[in-house]
Write a protein that holds these residues in place. Structure first.
Motif, PDB file in Angstrom:
ATOM      1  N   GLU A 211       0.733   9.950   5.769  1.00 46.40           N
ATOM      2  CA  GLU A 211       1.422   9.065   4.835  1.00 46.40           C
ATOM      3  C   GLU A 211       1.924   7.811   5.537  1.00 46.40           C
ATOM      4  O   GLU A 211       1.827   6.699   4.998  1.00 46.40           O
ATOM      5  N   ARG A 215       0.576   4.110   4.467  1.00 49.36           N
ATOM      6  CA  ARG A 215       1.591   3.235   3.882  1.00 49.36           C
ATOM      7  C   ARG A 215       1.721   1.953   4.713  1.00 49.36           C
ATOM      8  O   ARG A 215       1.884   0.865   4.157  1.00 49.36           O
ATOM      9  N   SER A 234       0.438   8.460  -2.682  1.00 47.00           N
ATOM     10  CA  SER A 234       1.162   9.411  -1.861  1.00 47.00           C
ATOM     11  C   SER A 234       1.329  10.726  -2.592  1.00 47.00           C
ATOM     12  O   SER A 234       1.119  11.803  -2.033  1.00 47.00           O
ATOM     13  N   HIS A 238      -1.481  12.352  -0.369  1.00 49.67           N
ATOM     14  CA  HIS A 238      -0.704  12.732   0.809  1.00 49.67           C
ATOM     15  C   HIS A 238      -0.443  14.229   0.844  1.00 49.67           C
ATOM     16  O   HIS A 238      -0.553  14.876   1.879  1.00 49.67           O
TER      17      HIS A 238
END
Length: 311
Positions: A211, A215, A234, A238
């Motif tokens: 993640e 990100r 996410s 994720h």
């Protein structure tokens, strides 16, 4: 200040930055460090003060220098570093992953607020974010309903993810050499090598590292819609590493190698190589996601909508 999650989060990030510095190396100025970490100089001063107290840095000839490298005991526990939103996200996804939520089930803000020890406002803000994607739908009686994730939905979200991430990766590669994102990327790369060396016991730690990397790449887009969309990514991608436990260590080990190849491509600034590594990694993530949707846990409804384990 030390009871502040922002301070603790910044302190841990600072430990990542100094982890690769040689002993005796001078620390960057407070202004530069504040820019790199995206915080105020007041927070940076508090971070440096604690580093001095713990012997990480010392003052020499009017400059702070690295006295020792950080160890695991220097870090604040991760739950203490979370923002209110991150805490809600983590607890909500744990709730989903533990099988407490099924497609069609009603979600009551007040109940979740008590369960997560937070405010109903924080819960509503989190749920509202997913409303327009169709994952969660608001009902007139102040309740929400979880619609679940189907294979078709996962395929659609993957196509958008590939477009957005490729664009973000290209933007990342164009950042100047002194951009803070490169230091963050180097810290994440070091953590990948550390995790790989400890994969037998820490393979479940991969999802959070995954993640962080993606990100960071999306943040480089400087596009509010792409960055906002990553919260949905996410939620879906994720957490998919945690659904299917079969060959989890092997899958995460392979993903670490894909990440390292992706990071090397970003550092090369070669757009064709970046595209190659990015697409290869996202194809693997998509395949794992779809397998996770098919691998329903025991007792789950056989309906195709029961794809929430793909998060």
């Amino acid at each position: 200040m030390r009871g502040n999650s922002l301070f603790k989060r910044t302190y841990n990030r600072s430990l990542d930055l100094i982890g690769g510095m040689p002993l005796g190396a001078p620390m960057t100025s407070e202004t530069q460090l504040a820019q790199t970490l995206g915080v105020s100089r007041t927070t940076v001063r508090a971070v440096l003060a604690l580093m001095s107290e713990t012997g990480l840095v010392t003052a020499s000839e009017g400059r702070r220098r690295l006295a020792r490298h950080p160890v695991a005991g220097d870090r604040f526990p991760e739950p203490q570093t979370e923002s209110a939103r991150a805490s809600v996200e983590r607890q909500f996804m744990q709730w989903v992953l533990h099988g407490d939520l099924r497609p069609g089930q009603l979600i009551h803000c007040a109940e979740l607020a008590r369960k997560f020890n937070t405010s109903t406002t924080a819960i509503r803000e989190y749920l509202t974010h997913f409303n327009h994607f169709g994952l969660i739908e608001r009902r007139p009686n102040s309740a929400w309903v979880f619609n679940g994730i189907t294979a078709a939905f996962a395929t659609e979200i993957y196509e958008i993810r590939e477009i957005f991430e490729l664009r973000s990766a290209h933007r990342f590669a164009s950042l100047p050499d002194d951009a803070p994102a490169w230091q963050e990327l180097a810290a994440i790369e070091r953590e990948h090598h550390t995790l790989m060396a400890e994969i037998d016991t820490r393979y479940r730690d991969f999802s959070r590292l995954d993640e962080r990397l993606h990100r960071l790449i999306h943040e480089a887009s400087l596009n509010r819609f792409m960055r906002d969309f990553y919260d949905v990514i996410s939620m879906i991608f994720h957490y998919h590493y945690q659904w299917n436990k079969v060959d989890e260590k092997e899958r995460n080990s392979a993903a670490i190698h894909e990440h390292l190849a992706y990071i090397a491509a970003l550092r090369s600034r070669d757009v064709r190589l970046i595209d190659l590594r990015c697409r290869a990694h996202l194809r693997t993530a998509r395949a794992t996601l779809l397998r996770s949707i098919d691998a329903r846990p025991p007792g789950a409804d056989a309906d195709a909508n029961d794809g929430l384990r793909a998060g």
